[in-house]
Every structure is written in C-alpha cells, then in structure tokens.
Design a protein around this motif. Structure first.
Motif, PDB file in Angstrom:
ATOM      1  N   UNK A  24     -42.851 -14.330  89.853  1.00  0.00           N
ATOM      2  CA  UNK A  24     -43.033 -15.420  88.895  1.00  0.00           C
ATOM      3  C   UNK A  24     -43.268 -14.896  87.490  1.00  0.00           C
ATOM      4  N   UNK A  25     -42.704 -15.592  86.520  1.00  0.00           N
ATOM      5  CA  UNK A  25     -43.026 -15.334  85.115  1.00  0.00           C
ATOM      6  C   UNK A  25     -44.213 -16.214  84.751  1.00  0.00           C
ATOM      7  N   UNK A  26     -44.784 -15.975  83.605  1.00  0.00           N
ATOM      8  CA  UNK A  26     -45.911 -16.780  83.133  1.00  0.00           C
ATOM      9  C   UNK A  26     -45.506 -18.248  83.007  1.00  0.00           C
ATOM     10  N   UNK A  27     -44.305 -18.506  82.494  1.00  0.00           N
ATOM     11  CA  UNK A  27     -43.818 -19.873  82.334  1.00  0.00           C
ATOM     12  C   UNK A  27     -43.702 -20.577  83.684  1.00  0.00           C
ATOM     13  N   UNK A  28     -43.155 -19.884  84.683  1.00  0.00           N
ATOM     14  CA  UNK A  28     -43.054 -20.468  86.023  1.00  0.00           C
ATOM     15  C   UNK A  28     -44.430 -20.740  86.609  1.00  0.00           C
ATOM     16  N   UNK A  29     -45.342 -19.794  86.404  1.00  0.00           N
ATOM     17  CA  UNK A  29     -46.697 -19.950  86.908  1.00  0.00           C
ATOM     18  C   UNK A  29     -47.357 -21.190  86.310  1.00  0.00           C
ATOM     19  N   UNK A  30     -47.195 -21.370  85.017  1.00  0.00           N
ATOM     20  CA  UNK A  30     -47.775 -22.540  84.353  1.00  0.00           C
ATOM     21  C   UNK A  30     -47.159 -23.834  84.870  1.00  0.00           C
ATOM     22  N   UNK A  60     -40.545  -6.859  86.861  1.00  0.00           N
ATOM     23  CA  UNK A  60     -39.296  -6.988  86.128  1.00  0.00           C
ATOM     24  C   UNK A  60     -39.408  -7.938  84.966  1.00  0.00           C
ATOM     25  N   UNK A  61     -38.245  -8.385  84.511  1.00  0.00           N
ATOM     26  CA  UNK A  61     -38.154  -9.275  83.351  1.00  0.00           C
ATOM     27  C   UNK A  61     -37.133 -10.366  83.624  1.00  0.00           C
ATOM     28  N   UNK A  62     -37.359 -11.521  83.017  1.00  0.00           N
ATOM     29  CA  UNK A  62     -36.380 -12.611  83.050  1.00  0.00           C
ATOM     30  C   UNK A  62     -36.194 -13.119  81.633  1.00  0.00           C
ATOM     31  N   UNK A  63     -35.031 -13.679  81.395  1.00  0.00           N
ATOM     32  CA  UNK A  63     -34.745 -14.259  80.078  1.00  0.00           C
ATOM     33  C   UNK A  63     -35.582 -15.524  79.901  1.00  0.00           C
ATOM     34  N   UNK A  64     -36.251 -15.619  78.778  1.00  0.00           N
ATOM     35  CA  UNK A  64     -37.076 -16.786  78.472  1.00  0.00           C
ATOM     36  C   UNK A  64     -36.802 -17.170  77.027  1.00  0.00           C
ATOM     37  N   UNK A  65     -35.862 -18.102  76.834  1.00  0.00           N
ATOM     38  CA  UNK A  65     -35.457 -18.456  75.476  1.00  0.00           C
ATOM     39  C   UNK A  65     -34.712 -17.296  74.846  1.00  0.00           C
ATOM     40  N   UNK A  66     -35.168 -16.862  73.674  1.00  0.00           N
ATOM     41  CA  UNK A  66     -34.520 -15.745  72.978  1.00  0.00           C
ATOM     42  C   UNK A  66     -35.137 -14.400  73.324  1.00  0.00           C
ATOM     43  N   UNK A  67     -36.189 -14.404  74.142  1.00  0.00           N
ATOM     44  CA  UNK A  67     -36.871 -13.158  74.501  1.00  0.00           C
ATOM     45  C   UNK A  67     -36.867 -12.983  76.014  1.00  0.00           C
ATOM     46  N   UNK A  68     -37.550 -11.951  76.453  1.00  0.00           N
ATOM     47  CA  UNK A  68     -37.703 -11.687  77.875  1.00  0.00           C
ATOM     48  C   UNK A  68     -39.172 -11.811  78.249  1.00  0.00           C
ATOM     49  N   UNK A  69     -39.426 -12.274  79.474  1.00  0.00           N
ATOM     50  CA  UNK A  69     -40.784 -12.416  79.979  1.00  0.00           C
ATOM     51  C   UNK A  69     -40.946 -11.537  81.224  1.00  0.00           C
ATOM     52  N   UNK A  70     -42.119 -10.941  81.349  1.00  0.00           N
ATOM     53  CA  UNK A  70     -42.393 -10.133  82.541  1.00  0.00           C
ATOM     54  C   UNK A  70     -42.529 -11.038  83.757  1.00  0.00           C
TER      55      UNK A  70
END
Length: 89
Positions: A24-30, A60-70
């Motif tokens: 999970x990324x932080x965004x998914x967690x939220x 790892x990393x996933x694309x989150x908008x214009x950046x990448x999220x752990x």
C-alpha cells in the motif's frame, strides 16, 4: 518476534496492511482508513515509527500524480504479532 507496543492508530494501520493483498501507498492507506482523520504529517510519522519497529518495510514505488510514492507491506503477519504479545519469557 519481540513484544512491540503499538498505539491505537498504529494498530489500525497494521490491520489495513494485514488485510491488503498488495503493498500500500500512503494514499491507498488513507482511503482504506477513511473514517480516521489523520493528517498527512501524522500518517508519515506513524509509518516511519512502524518501519523503525520492524513491522513494515518499504518495497517499491507507484506513480502518484506527477510524483512517485513509496509502497509498504507488513514484515510480520497478524498471527506472528499476536503471538509475540501473548508469549511470556
């Protein structure tokens, strides 16, 4: 696994990771924990605390908008964590 104390919020975060079938990324967690009103700054702090306690790892990393999220995943299962709590030395 040694006994690790978790706050109520940390337990909720770990429960989300234990139920997830992928990192999970932080965004998914939220989005999973939508009933919680955690601020971005506090969620990052809690994730770092869980990394320090050895319960999460960055995978790892996933694309989150214009950046990448752990992305993160649990290092220990819920059963391993609970066994560590009830184990007496």
């Amino acid at each position: 696994m040694k006994n690790v104390y978790l706050t109520k919020s940390e337990k909720q975060i770990m429960h989300a990771f234990w139920q997830a079938d992928h990192p999970l990324s932080c965004t998914e967690l939220l989005s999973i924990c939508e009933l919680r009103n955690w601020k971005d700054r506090s969620i990052f702090s809690m994730l770092n605390d869980l990394l320090d306690k050895g319960l999460l790892q960055s995978v790892g990393f996933v694309r989150s908008g214009k950046t990448y999220a752990r992305t993160f995943e649990a290092v220990v299962s819920q059963a391993e964590y609970l066994a560590g709590i009830i184990k007496t030395d």
